[in-house]
Design an enzyme around this catalytic site. Structure first.
Site, PDB file in Angstrom:
ATOM      1  N   ARG A 130       0.912  -1.185  -0.046  1.00  0.00           N
ATOM      2  CA  ARG A 130      -0.008  -0.071  -0.027  1.00  0.00           C
ATOM      3  C   ARG A 130       0.766   1.362   0.206  1.00  0.00           C
ATOM      4  O   ARG A 130       0.297   2.244  -0.233  1.00  0.00           O
ATOM      5  CB  ARG A 130      -1.027  -0.090   1.259  1.00  0.00           C
ATOM      6  CG  ARG A 130      -2.153  -0.922   1.046  1.00  0.00           C
ATOM      7  CD  ARG A 130      -2.898  -1.179   2.316  1.00  0.00           C
ATOM      8  NE  ARG A 130      -2.252  -1.956   3.380  1.00  0.00           N
ATOM      9  CZ  ARG A 130      -2.621  -2.099   4.485  1.00  0.00           C
ATOM     10  NH1 ARG A 130      -3.675  -1.469   4.923  1.00  0.00           N
ATOM     11  NH2 ARG A 130      -2.088  -3.242   5.070  1.00  0.00           N
TER      12      ARG A 130
ATOM     13  N   GLN B  70      12.776 -14.883   5.400  1.00  0.00           N
ATOM     14  CA  GLN B  70      11.291 -15.376   5.250  1.00  0.00           C
ATOM     15  C   GLN B  70      11.257 -15.479   3.685  1.00  0.00           C
ATOM     16  O   GLN B  70      10.503 -14.319   3.302  1.00  0.00           O
ATOM     17  CB  GLN B  70      10.287 -14.840   6.112  1.00  0.00           C
ATOM     18  CG  GLN B  70       8.998 -15.471   5.913  1.00  0.00           C
ATOM     19  CD  GLN B  70       7.882 -14.763   6.595  1.00  0.00           C
ATOM     20  OE1 GLN B  70       7.859 -13.544   6.558  1.00  0.00           O
ATOM     21  NE2 GLN B  70       6.761 -15.262   7.116  1.00  0.00           N
TER      22      GLN B  70
ATOM     23  N   ASP C  30       7.267  -1.535  11.351  1.00  0.00           N
ATOM     24  CA  ASP C  30       6.622  -0.411  10.482  1.00  0.00           C
ATOM     25  C   ASP C  30       5.804   0.596  11.678  1.00  0.00           C
ATOM     26  O   ASP C  30       4.933   1.186  11.346  1.00  0.00           O
ATOM     27  CB  ASP C  30       5.594  -0.843   9.661  1.00  0.00           C
ATOM     28  CG  ASP C  30       4.604  -1.716  10.283  1.00  0.00           C
ATOM     29  OD1 ASP C  30       4.695  -2.255  11.204  1.00  0.00           O
ATOM     30  OD2 ASP C  30       3.605  -2.365   9.474  1.00  0.00           O
TER      31      ASP C  30
ATOM     32  N   LYS D  79      30.924  27.816  -1.543  1.00  0.00           N
ATOM     33  CA  LYS D  79      31.323  26.360  -1.373  1.00  0.00           C
ATOM     34  C   LYS D  79      32.599  26.075  -1.290  1.00  0.00           C
ATOM     35  O   LYS D  79      33.430  26.720  -1.768  1.00  0.00           O
ATOM     36  CB  LYS D  79      30.946  25.882  -3.225  1.00  0.00           C
ATOM     37  CG  LYS D  79      31.010  24.322  -3.269  1.00  0.00           C
ATOM     38  CD  LYS D  79      31.321  23.876  -4.540  1.00  0.00           C
ATOM     39  CE  LYS D  79      32.920  23.975  -4.726  1.00  0.00           C
ATOM     40  NZ  LYS D  79      33.587  23.486  -5.904  1.00  0.00           N
TER      41      LYS D  79
ATOM     42  N   TYR E  85      36.985  27.143 -11.723  1.00  0.00           N
ATOM     43  CA  TYR E  85      36.669  25.816 -12.582  1.00  0.00           C
ATOM     44  C   TYR E  85      37.159  26.295 -14.119  1.00  0.00           C
ATOM     45  O   TYR E  85      36.455  27.107 -14.795  1.00  0.00           O
ATOM     46  CB  TYR E  85      35.191  25.500 -12.552  1.00  0.00           C
ATOM     47  CG  TYR E  85      35.055  24.150 -13.345  1.00  0.00           C
ATOM     48  CD1 TYR E  85      35.907  23.107 -13.181  1.00  0.00           C
ATOM     49  CD2 TYR E  85      33.980  23.939 -14.182  1.00  0.00           C
ATOM     50  CE1 TYR E  85      35.699  21.659 -13.646  1.00  0.00           C
ATOM     51  CE2 TYR E  85      33.799  22.504 -14.669  1.00  0.00           C
ATOM     52  CZ  TYR E  85      34.600  21.586 -14.519  1.00  0.00           C
ATOM     53  OH  TYR E  85      34.274  20.317 -15.009  1.00  0.00           O
TER      54      TYR E  85
ATOM     55  N   ALA F 177      36.968  48.440  -8.885  1.00  0.00           N
ATOM     56  CA  ALA F 177      35.794  47.869  -9.279  1.00  0.00           C
ATOM     57  C   ALA F 177      36.101  47.231 -10.669  1.00  0.00           C
ATOM     58  O   ALA F 177      36.626  47.826 -11.429  1.00  0.00           O
ATOM     59  CB  ALA F 177      34.899  49.010  -9.375  1.00  0.00           C
TER      60      ALA F 177
HETATM   61  C1  UD1 Z   1      -0.750  -8.298  12.818  1.00  0.00           C
HETATM   62  C2  UD1 Z   1      -1.622  -9.042  14.086  1.00  0.00           C
HETATM   63  C3  UD1 Z   1      -2.764  -8.070  14.511  1.00  0.00           C
HETATM   64  C4  UD1 Z   1      -2.077  -6.953  15.118  1.00  0.00           C
HETATM   65  C5  UD1 Z   1      -1.594  -6.043  13.953  1.00  0.00           C
HETATM   66  C6  UD1 Z   1      -0.870  -4.802  14.268  1.00  0.00           C
HETATM   67  C7  UD1 Z   1      -1.319 -11.197  13.272  1.00  0.00           C
HETATM   68  C8  UD1 Z   1      -2.029 -12.441  12.914  1.00  0.00           C
HETATM   69  N1  UD1 Z   1      -1.999 -10.205  13.366  1.00  0.00           N
HETATM   70  O1  UD1 Z   1      -1.741  -8.124  11.908  1.00  0.00           O
HETATM   71  O2  UD1 Z   1      -3.464  -8.983  15.554  1.00  0.00           O
HETATM   72  O3  UD1 Z   1      -3.542  -5.950  15.402  1.00  0.00           O
HETATM   73  O4  UD1 Z   1      -0.426  -6.975  13.505  1.00  0.00           O
HETATM   74  O5  UD1 Z   1      -0.394  -3.927  13.364  1.00  0.00           O
HETATM   75  O6  UD1 Z   1      -0.038 -11.517  13.748  1.00  0.00           O
HETATM   76  N2  UD1 Z   1       5.195  -9.742   8.506  1.00  0.00           N
HETATM   77  C9  UD1 Z   1       6.089 -10.838   8.192  1.00  0.00           C
HETATM   78  N3  UD1 Z   1       5.903 -11.914   7.503  1.00  0.00           N
HETATM   79  C10 UD1 Z   1       4.641 -12.184   7.048  1.00  0.00           C
HETATM   80  C11 UD1 Z   1       3.670 -11.524   7.860  1.00  0.00           C
HETATM   81  C12 UD1 Z   1       4.012 -10.120   8.233  1.00  0.00           C
HETATM   82  O7  UD1 Z   1       7.454 -10.181   8.391  1.00  0.00           O
HETATM   83  O8  UD1 Z   1       4.422 -13.247   6.863  1.00  0.00           O
HETATM   84  C13 UD1 Z   1       5.631  -8.503   9.086  1.00  0.00           C
HETATM   85  C14 UD1 Z   1       5.224  -7.540   8.449  1.00  0.00           C
HETATM   86  O9  UD1 Z   1       6.298  -6.919   7.467  1.00  0.00           O
HETATM   87  C15 UD1 Z   1       4.801  -6.344   9.507  1.00  0.00           C
HETATM   88  C16 UD1 Z   1       4.326  -7.310  10.663  1.00  0.00           C
HETATM   89  O10 UD1 Z   1       4.947  -8.551  10.273  1.00  0.00           O
HETATM   90  O11 UD1 Z   1       5.929  -5.659   9.894  1.00  0.00           O
HETATM   91  C17 UD1 Z   1       2.729  -7.229  10.833  1.00  0.00           C
HETATM   92  O12 UD1 Z   1       2.348  -7.649   9.615  1.00  0.00           O
HETATM   93  P1  UD1 Z   1       0.972  -7.386   9.102  1.00  0.00           P
HETATM   94  O13 UD1 Z   1       0.808  -8.232   7.627  1.00  0.00           O
HETATM   95  O14 UD1 Z   1       0.898  -6.049   8.658  1.00  0.00           O
HETATM   96  O15 UD1 Z   1       0.066  -7.900  10.101  1.00  0.00           O
HETATM   97  P2  UD1 Z   1      -1.404  -7.486  10.152  1.00  0.00           P
HETATM   98  O16 UD1 Z   1      -2.290  -8.446   9.619  1.00  0.00           O
HETATM   99  O17 UD1 Z   1      -1.899  -6.166  10.172  1.00  0.00           O
END
Ligand code: UD1
Ligand code: CA
Length: 486
Positions: free
Chosen positions: A19, A79, A113, A361, A397, A433
Site C-alpha cells: 500500500r 522468510q 513499521d 562552496k 573551474y 571595481a
Molecule cells: C498483525 C496482528 C494483529 C495486530 C496487527 C498490528 C497477526 C496474525 N495479527 O496483523 O493482531 O493487530 O499486526 O499491526 O499477527 N510480517 C512478516 N511476515 C509475514 C507477515 C507479516 O514479516 O509473513 C511482518 C510485516 O512486515 C509487518 C508485521 O509482520 O511488519 C505485521 O504484519 P501485517 O501483515 O501488517 O499484520 P496484520 O495482518 O496487520
C-alpha cells in the site's frame, strides 16, 4: 526503570508493504531523518538485547545494506514467503537455533513499521511481563478506530483469553477498541516451542503468532495484555497518508522536547526537525524552518524564517535567515541571509557574513570577513577582516580542473571582480571595481585591470544594428541632442 537483558528482540520486516506503492521497502521510508526500521531498532536497543534479529523477505537486499549502515550489530533471518507473522517468528527462532543460540529468558517481538514506539514502552512491557511471570504479554492499546487490527478478547472477569483477527472476528468482537499492537514479550523457551504448533486454519490461511495466546493458555501458562498509555506509539504505517501522520506526531514530540529544554519555536506547524538535530537554549526558530540530519544550533542563535539546514553547524548567537545550507559551518555570531546558499565545505568563522544572494562552496571565510551581496565564492580561503565587493565571482573551474583562490587578511576586493583561480591576493591588498584578478597581488598593492579600461565606439548601434528598437532609441536621442544644441 531497568529490566534483565532480554535474550533477543525479533523485528518482523518481511512484508511487502504494497500500500506504500513504492520501489523502496516500506520499512526504509523515513520520518524525522531516520528510517521506520531505524526507529524501531533505536527503541529495541534500549532493552540492550543479547541478539537483535530482523526478519527480512521483500526488498531484503535494500534492507540489508541499510542495516549494515545503521545497525551493523543486527543479524537477519530470511522468510522466503510471507506465510504470516507466526511463520516469520518461526524463521527467526530457527535461524537462531541453527546458530546454536537457545532462547532462555525474555524475547521481545516487534514490527518494523511502528516508528513511534518508544524504547521506554518496551522496557515497561518487559517489566510488566517479568513481574507477572507471564509466558506471553501482548502490548495493547485503546484506539479511536480499531478497524483492521486484531482485538484483545477478555472474559467476563476481564481476564485476557486471546486475540482475534479483524477478518475472523464476530460483530460483537468488532466493537472491542482494545487492539493488539503486534508487539509482545515472550518467555523465549516457550516461544521456540509454540511457534512449531501454529495452524493455518484461519481467514488468511497463515500462521498467526497471535494464536500463541490461546495455545499457551491451554497449556496452563499465564498470559497478559499490557496497555500502552499513548496509542500513537503502536500505530503502524501502511500507506503514505499514515506516513505523514506519523511524521507529524514524531515532529510534535521532538519540538515539545526542544521547547521544554528552552528553545523558542514560533510556529510548530511549519518547523521540522530530525531526531539527530541538537538545539541550544534560547535559540529562536522562526516559521518555515527545517533542521535536518546532524544539524546543531548553538545557544541564542536565530534561525529562519524559512531556513533549510542539513548537517550544518550554527554557532552561538548566529543569525541565519532565508537560507539553504548543506554541510556548512556557521561560526558564532555570524550572519547569513537572506537568500543565501551555503554548500558543503563552507566554513564561516566567528562574526563572518554571507549576505543576500550569496553562494559559498568549499571555502573558508575568516573571522569578521564579509561577503555582503550577489557573489559566488567557490574553493577559496579568505583571511580575517576582509571584504568581498558586491557581485564578484570566484572562477574556480577552468572546465577541467578546480583550483583554489587565497585572499589574505584585511583585503578589500572591489565590486564586480572576477577572481580567477589559482591566485593569491596578499594581506591588506585592494582591487578596483571590475577588476579581473588573474595574477597574484602582493600585500598592500592595488590591483586594477588596465586592459579593461572603457572605450566608447560612437554610433555603433546605428551602424551595426540598424532598424532595431535600440537603433531607433539612439537616433531619437541624437535628434534631441541636436535640437538642444540649436
Ligand atoms: C498483525 C496482528 C494483529 C495486530 C496487527 C498490528 C497477526 C496474525 N495479527 O496483523 O493482531 O493487530 O499486526 O499491526 O499477527 N510480517 C512478516 N511476515 C509475514 C507477515 C507479516 O514479516 O509473513 C511482518 C510485516 O512486515 C509487518 C508485521 O509482520 O511488519 C505485521 O504484519 P501485517 O501483515 O501488517 O499484520 P496484520 O495482518 O496487520
Ligand atoms: Ca559581476
Amino acid at each position: 526503570m531497568s529490566v534483565n537483558r532480554p535474550a533477543a528482540v525479533i523485528v518482523l520486516a518481511a512484508g511487502e508493504g504494497t500500500r506504500m506503492k513504492s520501489k523502496l521497502p516500506k520499512m526504509l521510508h523515513e520520518i524525522g531523518g531516520r528510517s521506520m526500521l531505524g526507529h524501531v531498532l533505536t527503541g529495541a536497543r534500549e532493552l540492550d538485547p543479547q541478539h537483535l534479529v530482523v526478519v527480512v523477505g521483500h526488498g531484503r537486499d535494500q534492507i540489508r545494506s541499510h542495516l549494515e549502515e545503521v545497525a551493523p550489530e543486527v543479524t537477519t533471518a530470511v522468510q522466503e514467503e510471507q506465510n504470516g507473522t507466526g511463520h516469520a517468528v518461526r524463521m527467526a527462532v530457527e535461524d537462531l537455533a541453527a546458530r546454536g543460540i537457545e532462547l532462555s529468558g525474555t524475547v521481545v517481538l516487534t514490527c518494523g513499521d511502528t516508528p513511534l514506539l518508544r524504547g521506554s514502552t518496551l522496557v515497561e512491557l518487559v517489566a510488566a511481563h517479568e513481574k507477572e511471570g507471564n509466558a506471553l504479554t501482548a502490548l495493547s492499546a485503546r484506539v479511536p478506530d480499531p478497524h483492521g487490527y486484531g482485538r484483545i478478547v477478555r472474559d467476563a472477569d476481564g481476564e485476557f483469553t486471546g486475540i482475534v483477527e479483524h477478518a475472523d472476528a464476530t460483530p460483537e468482537q468488532h466493537a472491542i477498541d482494545e487492539i493488539n499492537s503486534g508487539m509482545y514479550a515472550f518467555d523465549g523457551a516457550l516461544l521456540a516451542e509454540v511457534v512449531q504448533r501454529l495452524s493455518t486454519d484461519n481467514a488468511k490461511g497463515e500462521e498467526y503468532v497471535t494464536d500463541a495466546v490461546a495455545l499457551l493458555r491451554a497449556d496452563g501458562h499465564r498470559v497478559g495484555a499490557w496497555a500502552a498509555d499513548d496509542w500513537h506509539e503502536v500505530q503502524g504505517v501502511n500507506n503514505r497518508v499514515q506516513l505523514s501522520e506519523a511524521r507529524r506526531v514524531l515532529n510534535d514530540r521532538l519540538l515539545a522536547e526542544h521547547m521544554l529544554a528552552g528553545v523558542t519555536v514560533v510556529d510548530p506547524a511549519t518547523t521540522w526537525v530530525d531526531v539527530q538535530t541538537t538545539i541550544g537554549r534560547d535559540v529562536l526558530l522562526e516559521p518555515g524552518t527545517r533542521l535536518r540530519g546532524a544539524t546543531t544550533v548553538g545557544e541564542d542563535a536565530v534561525v529562519g524564517p524559512r531556513a533549510d539546514l542539513k548537517d550544518t553547524v550554527v554557532g552561538a548567537g548566529a543569525e541565519v535567515r532565508e537560507t539553504t545550507a548543506d554541510g556548512a559551518e556557521i561560526g558564532p555570531g555570524a550572519t547569513v541571509g537572506p537568500y543565501t546558499y551555503l554548500r558543503p565545505g563552507t566554513r564561516l568563522a566567528e562574526r563572518a557574513k554571507a549576505g543576500a544572494f550569496v553562494e559559498v562552496k568549499n571555502s573558508n571565510v575568516g573571522t569578521g570577513s564579509k561577503i555582503p551581496h550577489l557573489t559566488y565564492v567557490g574553493d577559496a580561503d579568505i583571511g580575517v577582516g576582509s571584504n568581498i565587493g558586491c557581485s564578484s565571482v570566484f572562477v574556480n573551474y577552468d572546465g577541467v580542473n578546480k583550483s583554489r583562490s587565497v585572499i589574505g587578511d584585511h583585503v578589500r576586493i572591489g565590486s564586480d571582480n572576477t577572481i580567477v583561480a589559482p591566485v593569491h591576493v596578499g594581506d591588506g591588498a585592494y582591487s578596483g571595481a571590475g577588476t579581473v584578478v588573474r595574477d597574484d597581488v602582493p600585500p598592500g598593492a592595488l590591483a586594477v585591470s588596465e586592459g579593461h579600461r572603457q572605450r566608447n565606439v560612437e554610433g555603433w548601434t546605428r551602424r551595426k544594428r540598424p532598424g532595431t528598437p535600440s537603433a531607433e532609441a539612439a537616433e531619437q536621442a541624437d535628434r534631441h541632442r541636436a535640437d538642444d544644441k540649436q
